[in-house]
Design an enzyme around this catalytic site. Structure first.
Site, PDB file in Angstrom:
ATOM      1  N   GLU A   1     -19.271   0.972 -24.444  1.00 51.71           N
ATOM      2  CA  GLU A   1     -18.739  -0.060 -23.544  1.00 51.71           C
ATOM      3  C   GLU A   1     -19.200  -1.406 -24.084  1.00 51.71           C
ATOM      4  O   GLU A   1     -20.357  -1.797 -23.892  1.00 51.71           O
ATOM      5  CB  GLU A   1     -19.236   0.183 -22.120  1.00 51.71           C
ATOM      6  CG  GLU A   1     -18.687   1.448 -21.487  1.00 51.71           C
ATOM      7  CD  GLU A   1     -17.177   1.442 -21.331  1.00 51.71           C
ATOM      8  OE1 GLU A   1     -16.588   0.336 -21.313  1.00 51.71           O
ATOM      9  OE2 GLU A   1     -16.583   2.519 -21.227  1.00 51.71           O
TER      10      GLU A   1
ATOM     11  N   THR B   1     -20.723  -5.619 -29.438  1.00 51.94           N
ATOM     12  CA  THR B   1     -19.983  -4.905 -30.483  1.00 51.94           C
ATOM     13  C   THR B   1     -20.830  -4.656 -31.729  1.00 51.94           C
ATOM     14  O   THR B   1     -20.808  -3.537 -32.267  1.00 51.94           O
ATOM     15  CB  THR B   1     -18.701  -5.681 -30.838  1.00 51.94           C
ATOM     16  OG1 THR B   1     -17.878  -5.778 -29.669  1.00 51.94           O
ATOM     17  CG2 THR B   1     -17.918  -4.972 -31.936  1.00 51.94           C
TER      18      THR B   1
ATOM     19  N   CYS C   1     -19.394  -8.956 -19.155  1.00 51.44           N
ATOM     20  CA  CYS C   1     -18.579  -8.521 -20.300  1.00 51.44           C
ATOM     21  C   CYS C   1     -17.087  -8.707 -20.056  1.00 51.44           C
ATOM     22  O   CYS C   1     -16.319  -8.884 -21.007  1.00 51.44           O
ATOM     23  CB  CYS C   1     -18.885  -7.067 -20.660  1.00 51.44           C
ATOM     24  SG  CYS C   1     -18.563  -5.895 -19.324  1.00 51.44           S
TER      25      CYS C   1
END
Length: 519
Positions: free
Chosen positions: A238, A218, A272
């Site tokens: 993503e 992020t 993830c």
């Protein structure tokens, strides 16, 4: 020159003094600006707009996967010590199936769409044309270096774009594989690979792209978004986040534990969508830990470190970060560490508070905290107190509990009674929401992501239609205004298209005459 392999030579990882370093040698390096210029010129020739060209390139990409599977397995072993079966399940088979899906449905995906008409478009032809964005940048990640790089490449090729591909320097053997093989199988000007580290990526982002697709963390995603905003470049990000798991007491605990532990240990937690923390009752916690002891032995034997089925942490930096998270934690199971191999055994941590360091950011490793809750409402409050996750996992046989959590939370995706496997479903869009990402891909959505849908409305010179259209022309009047409002008012469709068209046609003729003589 498509691949910058001769200019930017990414060596295999060098292990010295228990460190792992990616060395990037820059020799007469071609600049990002030159890369983009080559791709732009190739795009302007129009050859990527050819459906035949796109289909051929997709088949060549598929052939690359068929011809070089052992190379991929070996590269993943060097970078992550990834088990062979995991390499196939999560990197090779998923992409091959996605490629097959694109080729099977290529004609359908690329043809224009014809939306339903309303009564005002009876004489018109509304269409949606699919066109490529142009030159796109795809930035891959190190944890699944083929899945998250090649899969979006396939979508971008199918949509007709030229591509600059930036593999992750943290997985150097995989980056070398991409650099070596992409130019062998794909058009060298339309699809270029640019290797390097942070400095090279920074330089790339200074160039103007028509679309950017990024997979990673992020914080880096925010940097990508800021760079893209300077040129109003659309992006797909993503990202990740802390993916919660809720378990109630109605479940089959043995099966639940097997599924969660498999998902947590996949790629040694460097996934993830891997389970990040568990929310459950104290009773469920005890049962889960008990079953985990048995299942870890069943999966990996008595000595987990020598199991060929567990990967390793990718870098020393990530290894040290994970070890530091265990400081002052109550380790209920596991906690074995070997810095020489960057190995951390699957570890369960209990008595966890929301304020603990381990609950602040995505763990991205084989550590699994458990927070005990009294009810599903408590679990939802904890989930909603954090940023929206990429995935949420609900284990329950109670449909009311499942519906409550589904409706009370927001996440990129949800699996009920399993983890991770939604990534393999090419009929489901994959992506995040909020801090866990922007945009989706997989299956048809991979094509749609890299496609601009251009609205087209075709009108003719039919005299009857012009009798209606003349209402828009000056001089204006109150009577014309009322006619326009009546004709354009949205109405619920009660009958089929044929009845609607006949009715509109008759109405149009009548209205035409009324307008001709009374307006």
């Amino acid at each position: 020159m498509a691949v910058i392999e001769s200019e930017v030579k990414v060596t295999e990882e060098v292990h010295q003094n228990n460190t792992n370093t990616t060395i990037v040698n820059i020799e007469d390096k071609i600049t990002p600006k030159k890369c983009v210029e080559i791709a732009r010129k190739a795009y302007e020739t129009g050859r990527t707009r050819s459906l035949t060209f796109r289909r051929t390139q997709l088949k060549n990409l598929q052939k690359m996967y068929e011809d070089t599977q052992e190379e991929m397995v070996e590269a993943l072993k060097k970078d992550l010590k990834k088990p062979r079966q995991e390499s196939y399940m999560s990197e090779i088979d998923v992409v091959q199936n996605d490629l097959r899906n694109l080729l099977f449905n290529f004609n359908e995906y690329t043809k224009p769409e014809y939306p339903n008409k309303d009564q005002t478009q009876f004489f018109d032809t509304p269409m949606i044309y699919k066109e490529p964005y142009g030159v796109v940048l795809i930035i891959g990640a190190w944890n699944y270096p083929f899945l998250v790089t090649v899969l979006p490449i396939a979508g971008a090729i199918a949509a007709g774009n030229c591509i600059i591909i930036k593999p992750s320097e943290i997985a150097p053997a995989s980056a070398q594989y991409i650099s070596r093989n992409i130019p062998k199988y794909l058009d060298k000007d339309c699809y270029q690979v640019y290797n390097g580290g942070v400095a090279e990526t920074t330089e790339l982002l200074k160039e103007k792209f028509d679309y950017i697709f990024f997979t990673g963390s992020t914080p880096i995603g925010k940097i990508i978004q800021n760079a893209a905003a300077k040129n109003l470049t659309p992006t797909t990000l993503e990202l990740g986040g802390k993916c919660p798991v809720y378990i109630d007491e109605s479940v089959d605990m043995e099966l639940t534990t097997k599924r969660i532990i498999w998902g947590k240990c996949l790629n040694l937690g460097q996934t993830c969508v891997g389970p990040d923390y568990i929310l459950c009752s104290e009773k469920t916690q005890e049962e889960f830990i008990s079953w985990t002891k048995r299942i870890l032995t069943e999966f990996y034997g008595d000595n987990l470190k020598i199991s060929p089925d567990l990967a390793r942490i990718a870098t020393n930096r990530h290894f040290n970060r994970l070890v530091s998270l265990l400081n002052n934690c109550n380790i209920a199971l596991g906690g074995n560490i070997d810095s020489n191999e960057r190995f951390i055994s699957p570890t369960i941590v209990t008595n966890v508070k929301l304020t603990d360091p381990i609950m602040q950011d995505e763990i991205f490793g084989p550590i699994l905290p458990i927070i005990t809750v009294r009810s599903k409402e408590d679990a939802v409050n904890i989930i909603n107190s954090k940023e929206k996750p990429l995935a949420l996992y609900i284990f329950s046989k109670n449909s009311m509990t499942v519906d409550y959590i589904l409706n009370a939370t927001s996440s990129g995706g949800v699996i009920i009674n399993d983890v991770v496997v939604h990534v393999t479903c090419d009929n489901l869009p994959f992506g995040g929401v909020g801090d866990s990402g922007i945009g989706v891909y997989h299956g048809r959505k991979s094509f749609d992501t890299f496609t601009h849908k251009k609205s087209v409305l075709k009108r003719n010179f039919c005299p009857i239609s012009e009798m209606l259209y003349k209402l828009r022309y000056p001089p204006y009047s109150d009577r014309k205004t009322r006619f326009v409002s009546f004709l354009t008012q949205k109405r619920r469709r009660i009958f089929g298209k044929f009845f609607l068209y006949i009715s509109v046609y008759i109405l149009g003729v009548l209205m035409g005459f009324l307008i001709q003589y009374f307006v």
